[in-house]
Design a protein around this motif. Structure first.
Motif, PDB file in Angstrom:
ATOM      1  N   ALA A 410      10.343   0.219  -5.009  1.00  0.00           N
ATOM      2  CA  ALA A 410       8.746   0.362  -5.103  1.00  0.00           C
ATOM      3  C   ALA A 410       8.023  -1.088  -4.749  1.00  0.00           C
ATOM      4  O   ALA A 410       7.283  -1.304  -4.017  1.00  0.00           O
ATOM      5  CB  ALA A 410       8.404  -0.508  -6.858  1.00  0.00           C
ATOM      6  N   ASP A 411       8.974  -2.305  -3.519  1.00  0.00           N
ATOM      7  CA  ASP A 411       8.459  -3.243  -3.185  1.00  0.00           C
ATOM      8  C   ASP A 411       7.960  -2.339  -1.560  1.00  0.00           C
ATOM      9  O   ASP A 411       7.708  -2.679  -1.320  1.00  0.00           O
ATOM     10  CB  ASP A 411       9.686  -3.594  -3.072  1.00  0.00           C
ATOM     11  CG  ASP A 411       9.580  -5.158  -1.960  1.00  0.00           C
ATOM     12  OD1 ASP A 411       9.465  -6.452  -1.909  1.00  0.00           O
ATOM     13  OD2 ASP A 411       9.050  -5.075  -0.706  1.00  0.00           O
ATOM     14  N   SER A 412       9.495  -1.621  -1.396  1.00  0.00           N
ATOM     15  CA  SER A 412       9.188  -0.795  -0.158  1.00  0.00           C
ATOM     16  C   SER A 412       8.049  -0.297   0.329  1.00  0.00           C
ATOM     17  O   SER A 412       7.486  -0.069   1.525  1.00  0.00           O
ATOM     18  CB  SER A 412      10.426  -0.428   0.619  1.00  0.00           C
ATOM     19  OG  SER A 412      11.757  -1.426   0.600  1.00  0.00           O
ATOM     20  N   ILE A 413       8.239   1.180  -0.591  1.00  0.00           N
ATOM     21  CA  ILE A 413       6.753   2.498  -0.752  1.00  0.00           C
ATOM     22  C   ILE A 413       5.621   1.199  -0.228  1.00  0.00           C
ATOM     23  O   ILE A 413       4.605   1.895  -0.002  1.00  0.00           O
ATOM     24  CB  ILE A 413       7.285   3.165  -1.431  1.00  0.00           C
ATOM     25  CG1 ILE A 413       8.664   3.675  -0.926  1.00  0.00           C
ATOM     26  CG2 ILE A 413       6.193   3.865  -1.345  1.00  0.00           C
ATOM     27  CD1 ILE A 413       8.954   5.268  -1.263  1.00  0.00           C
ATOM     28  N   GLY A 414       5.510   0.121  -1.606  1.00  0.00           N
ATOM     29  CA  GLY A 414       4.533  -0.107  -1.997  1.00  0.00           C
ATOM     30  C   GLY A 414       3.524  -0.787  -0.752  1.00  0.00           C
ATOM     31  O   GLY A 414       2.630  -0.766  -0.012  1.00  0.00           O
ATOM     32  N   ALA A 415       4.743  -1.735  -0.174  1.00  0.00           N
ATOM     33  CA  ALA A 415       3.925  -2.066   1.051  1.00  0.00           C
ATOM     34  C   ALA A 415       3.870  -1.227   2.428  1.00  0.00           C
ATOM     35  O   ALA A 415       2.692  -1.509   2.727  1.00  0.00           O
ATOM     36  CB  ALA A 415       5.192  -2.766   1.465  1.00  0.00           C
ATOM     37  N   ALA A 416       4.782   0.471   2.507  1.00  0.00           N
ATOM     38  CA  ALA A 416       4.584   0.771   3.678  1.00  0.00           C
ATOM     39  C   ALA A 416       3.205   1.408   3.308  1.00  0.00           C
ATOM     40  O   ALA A 416       2.321   1.369   3.799  1.00  0.00           O
ATOM     41  CB  ALA A 416       6.009   2.029   3.491  1.00  0.00           C
ATOM     42  N   LEU A 417       2.652   1.725   2.001  1.00  0.00           N
ATOM     43  CA  LEU A 417       2.038   2.619   1.817  1.00  0.00           C
ATOM     44  C   LEU A 417       0.448   1.503   2.225  1.00  0.00           C
ATOM     45  O   LEU A 417      -0.374   2.003   1.873  1.00  0.00           O
ATOM     46  CB  LEU A 417       1.752   3.343  -0.035  1.00  0.00           C
ATOM     47  CG  LEU A 417       2.730   4.164   0.271  1.00  0.00           C
ATOM     48  CD1 LEU A 417       2.245   4.690  -1.290  1.00  0.00           C
ATOM     49  CD2 LEU A 417       2.741   5.431   1.190  1.00  0.00           C
ATOM     50  N   ALA A 418       0.566   0.689   1.142  1.00  0.00           N
ATOM     51  CA  ALA A 418      -0.486  -0.823   1.865  1.00  0.00           C
ATOM     52  C   ALA A 418      -1.004  -1.224   3.068  1.00  0.00           C
ATOM     53  O   ALA A 418      -2.168  -0.914   3.057  1.00  0.00           O
ATOM     54  CB  ALA A 418      -0.105  -1.926   1.013  1.00  0.00           C
ATOM     55  N   LEU A 419       0.072  -0.644   4.228  1.00  0.00           N
ATOM     56  CA  LEU A 419      -0.175  -1.090   5.283  1.00  0.00           C
ATOM     57  C   LEU A 419      -1.174   0.546   6.129  1.00  0.00           C
ATOM     58  O   LEU A 419      -1.795   0.129   6.654  1.00  0.00           O
ATOM     59  CB  LEU A 419       1.414  -1.252   6.574  1.00  0.00           C
ATOM     60  CG  LEU A 419       1.749  -2.241   5.887  1.00  0.00           C
ATOM     61  CD1 LEU A 419       2.822  -2.413   6.577  1.00  0.00           C
ATOM     62  CD2 LEU A 419       0.448  -2.998   6.595  1.00  0.00           C
ATOM     63  N   ALA A 420      -0.750   1.704   5.587  1.00  0.00           N
ATOM     64  CA  ALA A 420      -1.427   2.496   5.666  1.00  0.00           C
ATOM     65  C   ALA A 420      -2.709   2.980   5.529  1.00  0.00           C
ATOM     66  O   ALA A 420      -3.636   3.398   5.867  1.00  0.00           O
ATOM     67  CB  ALA A 420      -0.599   4.243   5.307  1.00  0.00           C
ATOM     68  N   ALA A 421      -2.547   2.381   4.312  1.00  0.00           N
ATOM     69  CA  ALA A 421      -4.546   2.279   3.652  1.00  0.00           C
ATOM     70  C   ALA A 421      -5.368   1.344   4.605  1.00  0.00           C
ATOM     71  O   ALA A 421      -6.603   1.456   4.965  1.00  0.00           O
ATOM     72  CB  ALA A 421      -4.061   2.148   2.328  1.00  0.00           C
ATOM     73  N   THR A 422      -4.418   0.284   4.893  1.00  0.00           N
ATOM     74  CA  THR A 422      -5.424  -0.735   5.793  1.00  0.00           C
ATOM     75  C   THR A 422      -5.532   0.608   6.932  1.00  0.00           C
ATOM     76  O   THR A 422      -6.789  -0.987   7.491  1.00  0.00           O
ATOM     77  CB  THR A 422      -4.529  -2.310   5.327  1.00  0.00           C
ATOM     78  OG1 THR A 422      -3.167  -2.281   5.616  1.00  0.00           O
ATOM     79  CG2 THR A 422      -5.268  -2.485   3.581  1.00  0.00           C
ATOM     80  N   ALA A 423      -4.723   0.521   7.486  1.00  0.00           N
ATOM     81  CA  ALA A 423      -4.993   1.022   8.989  1.00  0.00           C
ATOM     82  C   ALA A 423      -6.544   1.824   8.977  1.00  0.00           C
ATOM     83  O   ALA A 423      -6.584   1.627   9.664  1.00  0.00           O
ATOM     84  CB  ALA A 423      -3.484   1.471   9.469  1.00  0.00           C
ATOM     85  N   VAL A 424      -6.238   2.926   8.281  1.00  0.00           N
ATOM     86  CA  VAL A 424      -6.895   3.735   7.758  1.00  0.00           C
ATOM     87  C   VAL A 424      -8.507   3.057   7.992  1.00  0.00           C
ATOM     88  O   VAL A 424      -9.197   3.604   7.991  1.00  0.00           O
ATOM     89  CB  VAL A 424      -7.024   4.890   7.329  1.00  0.00           C
ATOM     90  CG1 VAL A 424      -8.234   5.631   6.465  1.00  0.00           C
ATOM     91  CG2 VAL A 424      -5.523   5.564   6.958  1.00  0.00           C
TER      92      VAL A 424
END
Length: 476
Positions: A410-424
């Motif tokens: 949850a920690d890792s994928i939550g961070a990775a998906l948030a980074l992807a969303a903010t990058a978009v």
């Protein structure tokens, strides 16, 4: 202040994680975490030099997203293995993969070879993080969990202060290769320190009845591969043109949600009360924190023309306050309930992100964002150790590996998906120019922090029991 008791009801004094029977286990675990933290910060510092030396600019992002993605596979496999056979073989295998990855990366003659090393290293790192959680569950009584998890966060402080500086000195005096190779001997030394605890845990595992051993969950490994692929796709979606950007991002998030369901406790994606909501909050706050921290130095150096050293001051301050708050959680574990800790931590994180957003939107002094990010560190230090301890308290012995891995997933994928969303969002708002991109990105991060704050109301109010007995072996 801890809850008062009458003289006849006084609680026995809580032993220290550095007491004689725990000291070498504690030192070994903290050394491994310290070295993992140092390596992560050092590689982030020298990766531009490595990319230039190996002509690998096109693979720069993959050098970071790849280890994060395969780390999820390592977490799942380690949790399953630890529940089945105990944490000892998992720790040894994880350290071996960690070392092999460092050697491959340190001797790489091309960027693809370095990526291979980073992937092997990421696989070992994911497995190591979960296996150390299970070692904690097996070795330390529940009443000591707040202290040891607080020490986990504290082990990041010195690397956050000296990691980038030492990495720069190493590159100037020798070669970037020693940023990888120099850590190998230290990792092996840390494993030697951990040996007494591993011997004790292995003995206890041999005495456990076979009926309490968890079944193999091989299908979870396949789902973790799907989740890793979805994370990579989400990370690369921002490179797509036009409408494909949104379509690709949406598809990647849907696939990630489908793949995550078997990897997390039922109800995590909906924030169900109990264990699932702890996982939900962890994903949200980790995403909010990291997606802000990645762009904050860019704002300070790009728009405020600060030097990298001054921009890095924000991250250093956050590391210090994170460790301080974690220490306080361990020292005064009964002052706040679990619910109170997660509410306070989420609120502090939200305040810090809003400070960054206002700095970008209104052109306020950079000191506001730098000081605000110290508040973010305090917020994370307040809630992360408490989440870790609560997960273990709510887990049966044969589920500790699964739930520990789920928390880290949850920690890792939550961070990775948030980074992807903010990058978009960053790419979509770029045509507006100025600081609008940072404002929009920080606003999305703030929404994630609000989600964590709202879900904190579903967390139970109980606090760690200082007189909870040890249920597993302690070090010999």
């Amino acid at each position: 202040m801890p809850h008062s008791t009458s003289p006849t009801q006084a609680q026995p004094r809580q032993p220290s994680i550095f007491a004689k029977e725990y000291v070498w286990v504690t030192v070994g675990i903290l050394a491994l975490i310290f070295l993992a933290a140092f390596e992560a910060l050092a590689v982030t510092t020298v990766m531009p030099t490595i990319s230039a030396a190996l002509n690998g600019a096109s693979l720069y992002a993959l050098a970071f997203s790849g280890p994060l993605a395969v780390g999820v596979v390592g977490m799942v496999a380690a949790g399953n293995w630890a529940d089945r056979s105990g944490p000892v073989p998992v720790v040894i295998t994880a350290v071996a993969l960690f070392v092999v990855g460092l050697v491959i990366a340190g001797t790489a003659a091309s960027m693809p070879a370095l990526i291979v090393g980073r992937l092997v290293h990421g696989l070992g790192g994911g497995a190591l993080s979960v296996s150390l959680y299970v070692v904690v569950a097996r070795v330390y009584p529940q009443r000591m969990h707040p202290a040891i998890f607080g020490a986990f966060a504290g082990a990041w402080v010195i690397p956050s202060l000296i990691g980038p500086f030492i990495a720069g000195v190493v590159v100037e005096l020798t070669s970037w290769r020693w940023v990888f190779l120099g850590v190998v001997v230290l990792v092996l030394a840390a494993l030697v320190m951990l040996r007494p605890g591993l011997v004790s845990v292995a003995k206890a595992e041999r005495e456990r009845p076979a009926t309490v051993r968890a079944p193999w969950r091989l299908s979870r490994t396949l789902w973790s591969l799907g989740a890793a692929a979805a994370v990579l796709c989400a990370s690369l979606a921002a490179q797509l043109p036009g409408a494909l950007l949104w379509a690709g991002t949406g598809l990647a998030f849907v696939l990630a949600g489908v793949a995550l369901r078997p990897l997390l406790p039922a109800g995590t994606l909906s924030g169900r009360r109990g264990l699932p909501v702890v996982m939900s909050i962890r994903g949200l706050v980790s995403g909010a924190f990291l997606s802000t921290e990645v762009y904050l130095p860019a704002l300070l150096t790009g728009e405020y023309r600060l030097s990298p050293v001054l921009a890095g001051l924000a991250l250093t301050c956050a590391g210090i306050t994170w460790a301080t708050a974690s220490w306080l959680q361990g020292r005064y574990a009964t002052v706040l309930s679990d619910q109170g800790s997660m509410r306070l931590g989420s609120a502090l994180l939200l305040v810090a992100i809003v400070a960054s957003a206002l700095t970008a939107a209104c052109g306020l002094p950079a000191a506001l964002a730098i000081g605000g990010w110290a508040v973010a560190g305090a917020g994370m230090g307040t809630l992360v150790p408490r989440q870790s301890g609560r997960v273990l308290r709510l887990s049966a012995p044969d589920q500790q590996g699964f739930n520990s891995s789920a928390l880290l997933i949850a920690d890792s994928i939550g961070a990775a998906l948030a980074l992807a969303a903010t990058a978009v969002v960053f790419v979509a708002v770029t045509p507006l120019g100025g600081t609008a991109t940072y404002t929009a990105s920080f606003t999305l991060s703030a929404l994630l922090a609000i989600g964590g704050l709202l879900l904190a109301g579903r967390v139970g109010r109980d606090t760690p029991a200082l007189d909870a007995p040890a249920t597993e072996a302690t070090p010999a």
